[in-house]
Design an enzyme around this catalytic site. Structure first.
Site, short mmCIF file in Angstrom:
data_model
loop_
_atom_site.label_atom_id
_atom_site.label_comp_id
_atom_site.label_asym_id
_atom_site.label_seq_id
_atom_site.Cartn_x
_atom_site.Cartn_y
_atom_site.Cartn_z
N GLU A 99 -9.23 -5.33 -4.27
CA GLU A 99 -8.54 -4.32 -3.48
C GLU A 99 -9.52 -3.40 -2.73
O GLU A 99 -9.67 -3.49 -1.52
CB GLU A 99 -7.65 -3.47 -4.40
CG GLU A 99 -6.44 -4.20 -4.94
CD GLU A 99 -5.26 -4.20 -3.97
OE1 GLU A 99 -5.40 -3.69 -2.84
OE2 GLU A 99 -4.19 -4.70 -4.36
N HIS A 131 -7.82 -5.43 0.07
CA HIS A 131 -6.60 -4.66 0.24
C HIS A 131 -5.89 -5.03 1.54
O HIS A 131 -6.51 -5.13 2.59
CB HIS A 131 -6.93 -3.17 0.24
CG HIS A 131 -5.75 -2.26 0.24
ND1 HIS A 131 -4.87 -2.20 -0.81
CD2 HIS A 131 -5.30 -1.37 1.16
CE1 HIS A 131 -3.93 -1.30 -0.54
NE2 HIS A 131 -4.17 -0.79 0.66
N SER A 190 0.85 -1.19 0.00
CA SER A 190 0.00 0.00 0.00
C SER A 190 0.89 1.24 0.00
O SER A 190 1.69 1.41 -0.91
CB SER A 190 -0.96 -0.04 1.19
OG SER A 190 -1.99 0.93 1.05
#
Length: 504
Positions: free
Chosen positions: A329, A415, A209
């Protein structure tokens, strides 16, 4: 002779399995701990505390210490807002005195080992290198030295203001203090990691990320060149357009304009640099800066340009690279939502929008998946292609492992869900995971450490991971890794055309 010096640096006198090894660093001696064949050292400073006059300054070398430093417990996490139970945050306390790192090294090595430096995510607002999720023990057992780092977050790490600009020297880097911290940590690794059994000439940076974004920023940062030799980008965006340091663009204020707006919000209009540095750190947390629009800065020196533009011009570090994303995600974000992610499709023409809705099989499919494709999937494919076109090894992956205990109706891997598999730390996520998850963690950790060791993720008894040429990737599934064509290529092609039109 090298081995003898290495072992002497790793341990004091006594057998190889002494419980509390000591190590001599340039700043002083530190005492770590041994557990199950892995030696760990925590809370080692790589820079001085960035407090008082050092707030919003580039990191400086840490001061020496005279006593033996206790490196058996984690240090403070950097100042941040609560993160809603994210296991990547780590335990309190938190403090501005947080520029420390942690090292895990296997006992009994006979040669210098590959080094893996983890850069945590959290939107440049949250997270730390001290979280149990990021323990390097299980990766170190595979024959690597693992380092996890802290770096300044939020407005302490990514901020500028005209009053700060007025007092600094013309050649002083500014704005990206968190990225400067990451570079300082890599310099510490270069200078010190051989004492822990690590090879300073074989360093892999990896992150997820915001940490994945950090990896791509380090790929284009001149000051980071030569400090690492391989890179892994997990869900690291790629198409973002960063704020400039002191120049506003239509719809995109500069870092200094954002700093002025924040100062006004805390009744410091016309603030001096001293006024800003006197603010309690907690006052800097609200309102939370938006990662996609506030914390990503092109300052012209540390980060000289946007990542995608550097890659398109072949100006990134010429190192082997893995990039990838998760299959669902941002499944919960819709293109009609407020915020930068929801606005990602606002510049589409009617024709582009209609073609994409059709490619997704209707409005429902579009609403569920287009944000993930715009922010993660197409940008990852694009950077991987650009890297390969520049003549550098590149591999693409897709993570689609979903535990049976997963309570989310995501339809895939959401995610950040790959993190416990990468570190083979399934016991840190707070829900039961089964045998198929253990197999997936073994596979992923083996590929990652294999890449760090050989500059190629492939190895004996593994599914062959094809290079990105030919639009192929390795998909991590509930049934094991599978080499296949990049999924939903027709959607990604339409998105690529959209990006080519709005940012030629």
């Amino acid at each position: 002779m090298i081995l003898e010096s290495l072992m002497a640096a790793l341990m004091t006198t006594g057998p190889a399995n002494i419980p509390d090894p000591e190590i001599a660093l340039a700043q002083g001696r530190a005492q770590g701990r041994e557990e199950s064949g892995v030696i760990s050292f925590q809370n080692l400073p790589f820079a001085a505390p960035p407090v008082g006059p050092l707030r919003w300054r580039p990191p400086v070398k840490p001061a020496p210490w005279s006593d033996i430093r206790d490196a058996t417990r984690p240090g403070a996490i950097c100042i941040q807002s609560p993160a809603n139970g994210d296991p990547g945050v780590g335990p309190l306390p938190m403090s501005e005195d947080c520029l420390t790192l942690n090292v895990w090294t296997p006992q009994g090595m006979t040669a210098l080992l590959p080094v893996m430096v983890w850069i945590h995510g959290g939107g440049y607002n949250n997270g730390s290198g001290t979280a149990a999720l990021y323990s390097g023990t299980n990766l170190a057992r595979r024959g690597v030295v693992v380092v996890t780092i802290n770096y300044r977050l939020g407005r302490l790490g990514f901020f500028d203001h005209p009053a700060l600009a007025a007092e600094r020297q013309p050649d002083e880097p500014a704005g990206n203090y968190g990225v400067m911290d990451q570079i300082a940590a890599l310099e510490w690794v270069r200078d010190n990691i051989a004492r822990f059994g690590g090879d300073p000439g074989n360093v892999t940076i990896f992150g997820e990320s915001a940490g994945g974004v950090a990896v791509t920023q380090l790929m284009v940062a001149p000051a980071a060149r030569g400090l690492f030799h391989k890179a892994i980008v997990q869900s690291g965006l790629g198409r973002q357009r960063s704020a400039l340091l002191d120049e506003d663009r239509p719809g995109h204020p500069s870092a200094q304009s954002l700093g002025v707006a924040f100062a006004r919000s805390v009744q410091l209009a016309g603030a001096t640099a001293d006024d800003l540095r006197a603010l309690p750190a907690e006052r800097l947390l609200s309102p939370t800066p938006a990662f996609y629009t506030d914390n990503l800065i092109v300052d012209g020196r540390v980060v000289p340009e946007d990542v995608v533009e550097a890659f398109a011009g072949g100006r990134q570090a010429p190192v082997p690279m893995i990039l990838g994303t998760n299959s669902a995600e941002f499944w919960w974000i819709r293109p009609s939502d407020a915020g930068a992610y929801g606005r990602a499709d606002d510049l589409m023409t009617d024709e582009e929008y209609s073609a994409l809705v059709a490619a997704y099989g209707g409005q429902g499919g579009y609403d569920t998946s287009v944000v993930s494709d715009l922010i993660f999937n197409e940008p990852a494919r694009h950077l991987a292609r650009l890297h390969a076109d520049a003549g550098h090894p590149a591999w693409l992956y897709r993570f689609d492992v979903v535990p049976e205990s997963n309570p989310e109706p995501s339809g895939g891997a959401t995610h950040a869900s790959e993190r416990p598999y990468v570190f083979d730390n399934l016991d840190t996520v707070g829900r039961p995971l089964g045998e198929r998850d253990a197999r997936a963690a073994t596979a992923m950790a083996d590929y990652w450490t294999g890449f760090a060791t050989r500059s190629d993720p492939n190895g004996p008894d593994r599914v062959d991971w094809p290079g990105v040429a030919g639009d192929r990737l390795l998909e991590f599934t509930n049934d094991g890794p599978v080499a296949r064509a990049v999924p939903h290529g027709e959607r990604l092609d339409l998105i690529q055309q959209f990006y080519a039109r709005i940012r030629p």
